[in-house]
Motif scaffolding. Structure first.
Motif, PDB file in Angstrom:
ATOM      1  N   LEU A   4       0.856  -1.145  -0.079  1.00 12.93           N
ATOM      2  CA  LEU A   4       0.074  -0.063  -0.010  1.00 12.93           C
ATOM      3  C   LEU A   4       0.953   1.211  -0.104  1.00 12.93           C
ATOM      4  O   LEU A   4       1.871   1.353   1.045  1.00 12.93           O
ATOM      5  N   LYS A   5       0.658   2.060  -1.055  1.00 11.80           N
ATOM      6  CA  LYS A   5       1.690   3.233  -1.239  1.00 11.80           C
ATOM      7  C   LYS A   5       0.707   4.413  -1.288  1.00 11.80           C
ATOM      8  O   LYS A   5      -0.356   4.445  -2.040  1.00 11.80           O
ATOM      9  N   ARG A   6       1.236   5.374  -1.009  1.00  6.07           N
ATOM     10  CA  ARG A   6       0.824   6.994  -1.273  1.00  6.07           C
ATOM     11  C   ARG A   6       1.721   7.880  -2.084  1.00  6.07           C
ATOM     12  O   ARG A   6       2.933   7.863  -1.613  1.00  6.07           O
ATOM     13  N   TYR A  11       8.642  16.852  -5.606  1.00  4.17           N
ATOM     14  CA  TYR A  11       9.224  18.164  -5.006  1.00  4.17           C
ATOM     15  C   TYR A  11       9.312  18.236  -3.320  1.00  4.17           C
ATOM     16  O   TYR A  11       9.972  18.788  -2.817  1.00  4.17           O
ATOM     17  N   LEU A  12       8.649  17.260  -2.961  1.00  9.73           N
ATOM     18  CA  LEU A  12       8.214  17.374  -1.507  1.00  9.73           C
ATOM     19  C   LEU A  12       9.113  16.100  -0.763  1.00  9.73           C
ATOM     20  O   LEU A  12       9.366  16.246   0.497  1.00  9.73           O
ATOM     21  N   GLY A  13       9.037  14.891  -1.353  1.00 12.01           N
ATOM     22  CA  GLY A  13       9.738  13.903  -0.717  1.00 12.01           C
ATOM     23  C   GLY A  13       9.159  12.622  -1.561  1.00 12.01           C
ATOM     24  O   GLY A  13       8.795  12.792  -2.521  1.00 12.01           O
ATOM     25  N   GLU A  14       9.875  11.388  -1.171  1.00  8.58           N
ATOM     26  CA  GLU A  14       9.549  10.272  -1.749  1.00  8.58           C
ATOM     27  C   GLU A  14       8.314   9.849  -1.508  1.00  8.58           C
ATOM     28  O   GLU A  14       7.685  10.192  -0.550  1.00  8.58           O
ATOM     29  N   ASP A  15       7.660   8.863  -2.412  1.00  6.35           N
ATOM     30  CA  ASP A  15       6.409   8.279  -2.044  1.00  6.35           C
ATOM     31  C   ASP A  15       6.462   7.381  -0.929  1.00  6.35           C
ATOM     32  O   ASP A  15       7.382   6.910  -0.574  1.00  6.35           O
ATOM     33  N   LEU A  16       5.195   7.358   0.047  1.00  4.29           N
ATOM     34  CA  LEU A  16       5.509   6.621   1.111  1.00  4.29           C
ATOM     35  C   LEU A  16       4.793   5.262   1.185  1.00  4.29           C
ATOM     36  O   LEU A  16       3.867   4.913   0.370  1.00  4.29           O
ATOM     37  N   ILE A  17       5.423   4.331   1.751  1.00  2.00           N
ATOM     38  CA  ILE A  17       5.038   3.007   1.876  1.00  2.00           C
ATOM     39  C   ILE A  17       3.947   3.051   3.025  1.00  2.00           C
ATOM     40  O   ILE A  17       4.412   3.292   4.385  1.00  2.00           O
ATOM     41  N   ILE A  18       2.574   2.902   2.983  1.00  2.00           N
ATOM     42  CA  ILE A  18       1.928   2.590   4.113  1.00  2.00           C
ATOM     43  C   ILE A  18       1.798   1.258   4.886  1.00  2.00           C
ATOM     44  O   ILE A  18       1.497   1.515   5.902  1.00  2.00           O
ATOM     45  N   GLY A  19       1.898   0.349   4.082  1.00  2.00           N
ATOM     46  CA  GLY A  19       2.071  -0.855   4.713  1.00  2.00           C
ATOM     47  C   GLY A  19       2.045  -1.805   3.770  1.00  2.00           C
ATOM     48  O   GLY A  19       2.239  -1.750   2.218  1.00  2.00           O
ATOM     49  N   ILE A  20       2.684  -3.261   4.078  1.00  2.00           N
ATOM     50  CA  ILE A  20       2.720  -4.551   3.285  1.00  2.00           C
ATOM     51  C   ILE A  20       1.855  -5.348   3.938  1.00  2.00           C
ATOM     52  O   ILE A  20       1.893  -5.873   5.185  1.00  2.00           O
ATOM     53  N   GLN A  22      -0.359  -9.473   3.684  1.00  2.00           N
ATOM     54  CA  GLN A  22      -0.405 -10.828   3.035  1.00  2.00           C
ATOM     55  C   GLN A  22      -1.621 -11.031   2.442  1.00  2.00           C
ATOM     56  O   GLN A  22      -1.697 -11.811   1.235  1.00  2.00           O
ATOM     57  N   GLN A  23      -2.671 -10.519   2.698  1.00  4.68           N
ATOM     58  CA  GLN A  23      -3.973 -10.676   1.977  1.00  4.68           C
ATOM     59  C   GLN A  23      -4.518  -9.403   1.325  1.00  4.68           C
ATOM     60  O   GLN A  23      -4.275  -8.103   1.894  1.00  4.68           O
ATOM     61  N   LEU A  24      -5.189  -9.498   0.302  1.00  2.00           N
ATOM     62  CA  LEU A  24      -5.662  -8.277  -0.665  1.00  2.00           C
ATOM     63  C   LEU A  24      -6.663  -7.832   0.406  1.00  2.00           C
ATOM     64  O   LEU A  24      -6.923  -6.364   0.402  1.00  2.00           O
ATOM     65  N   GLU A  25      -7.535  -8.513   0.731  1.00  2.00           N
ATOM     66  CA  GLU A  25      -8.821  -7.866   1.909  1.00  2.00           C
ATOM     67  C   GLU A  25      -8.234  -7.116   2.855  1.00  2.00           C
ATOM     68  O   GLU A  25      -8.912  -5.839   3.069  1.00  2.00           O
ATOM     69  N   ARG A  26      -7.092  -7.493   3.632  1.00  5.02           N
ATOM     70  CA  ARG A  26      -6.414  -6.601   4.646  1.00  5.02           C
ATOM     71  C   ARG A  26      -6.061  -5.407   3.929  1.00  5.02           C
ATOM     72  O   ARG A  26      -5.801  -4.181   4.575  1.00  5.02           O
ATOM     73  N   ALA A  27      -5.175  -5.417   2.903  1.00  7.44           N
ATOM     74  CA  ALA A  27      -4.764  -4.235   2.282  1.00  7.44           C
ATOM     75  C   ALA A  27      -5.701  -3.303   1.872  1.00  7.44           C
ATOM     76  O   ALA A  27      -5.667  -2.014   2.198  1.00  7.44           O
ATOM     77  N   ASP A 130       1.370  -6.530   7.747  1.00  6.63           N
ATOM     78  CA  ASP A 130      -0.019  -6.333   8.242  1.00  6.63           C
ATOM     79  C   ASP A 130      -0.143  -5.133   9.242  1.00  6.63           C
ATOM     80  O   ASP A 130      -0.996  -5.300  10.054  1.00  6.63           O
ATOM     81  N   LYS A 131       0.857  -4.159   9.060  1.00  8.77           N
ATOM     82  CA  LYS A 131       0.628  -3.028   9.846  1.00  8.77           C
ATOM     83  C   LYS A 131       0.561  -1.838   9.129  1.00  8.77           C
ATOM     84  O   LYS A 131       1.302  -1.895   8.192  1.00  8.77           O
TER      85      LYS A 131
END
Length: 136
Positions: A4-6, A11-20, A22-27, A130-131
């Motif tokens: 999951l990425k934002r 110009y402000l910074g790099e893309d953020l990883i919001i989480g990784i 295991q299951q698509l439903e949890r994402a 899953d966080k």
């Protein structure tokens, strides 16, 4: 695994990883939680040189874990390529590893060998599976 990425203005910074996850439903649930939280308080609501669309900017990607065993560790290791130029930082997620040593070896090898685009570098980030990472 699902990343999951934002998207953030380079110009402000790099893309953020919001989480990784295991299951698509949890994402999908995590994406909804993140968007709901950001609707109330979004420190990325104003970004230079781009219009922010919270829903469109928060994306789920199907990703492969390198040397995935039958069990995913509690923590995985995300290797990203960072490129900087003209006041911008761009992040591209390259690989996700289940093993820290393999991730470090890959990162070190790529940093030694890949000098095509200067300045660029590979970096390693350990993420709990899953966080949701709200405050990155």
């Amino acid at each position: 695994m699902y990343l999951l990425k934002r998207t953030i203005s380079p110009y402000l910074g790099e893309d953020l990883i919001i989480g990784i996850f295991q299951q698509l439903e949890r994402a999908k649930e995590a994406r909804k939680e993140y968007i709901m939280k950001c609707r109330v308080d979004d420190k990325w609501a104003e970004q230079p040189y781009r219009e922010v669309h919270l829903e469109n900017d928060t994306t789920i990607y199907d990703t492969v874990v390198i040397h995935e065993t039958e069990r995913i560790n509690k923590e995985v290791y995300v290797v990203s390529l960072y490129e900087e130029g003209f006041g911008q930082i761009i992040r591209e997620v390259c690989k996700v590893f289940n093993d820290e040593n393999e991730a470090r070896d890959f990162t070190e090898t790529m940093n030694k060998n890949d000098k095509e685009y200067e300045p660029s570098w590979y970096d390693l980030e350990a993420l709990e599976v899953d966080k949701i990472y709200y405050d990155k």
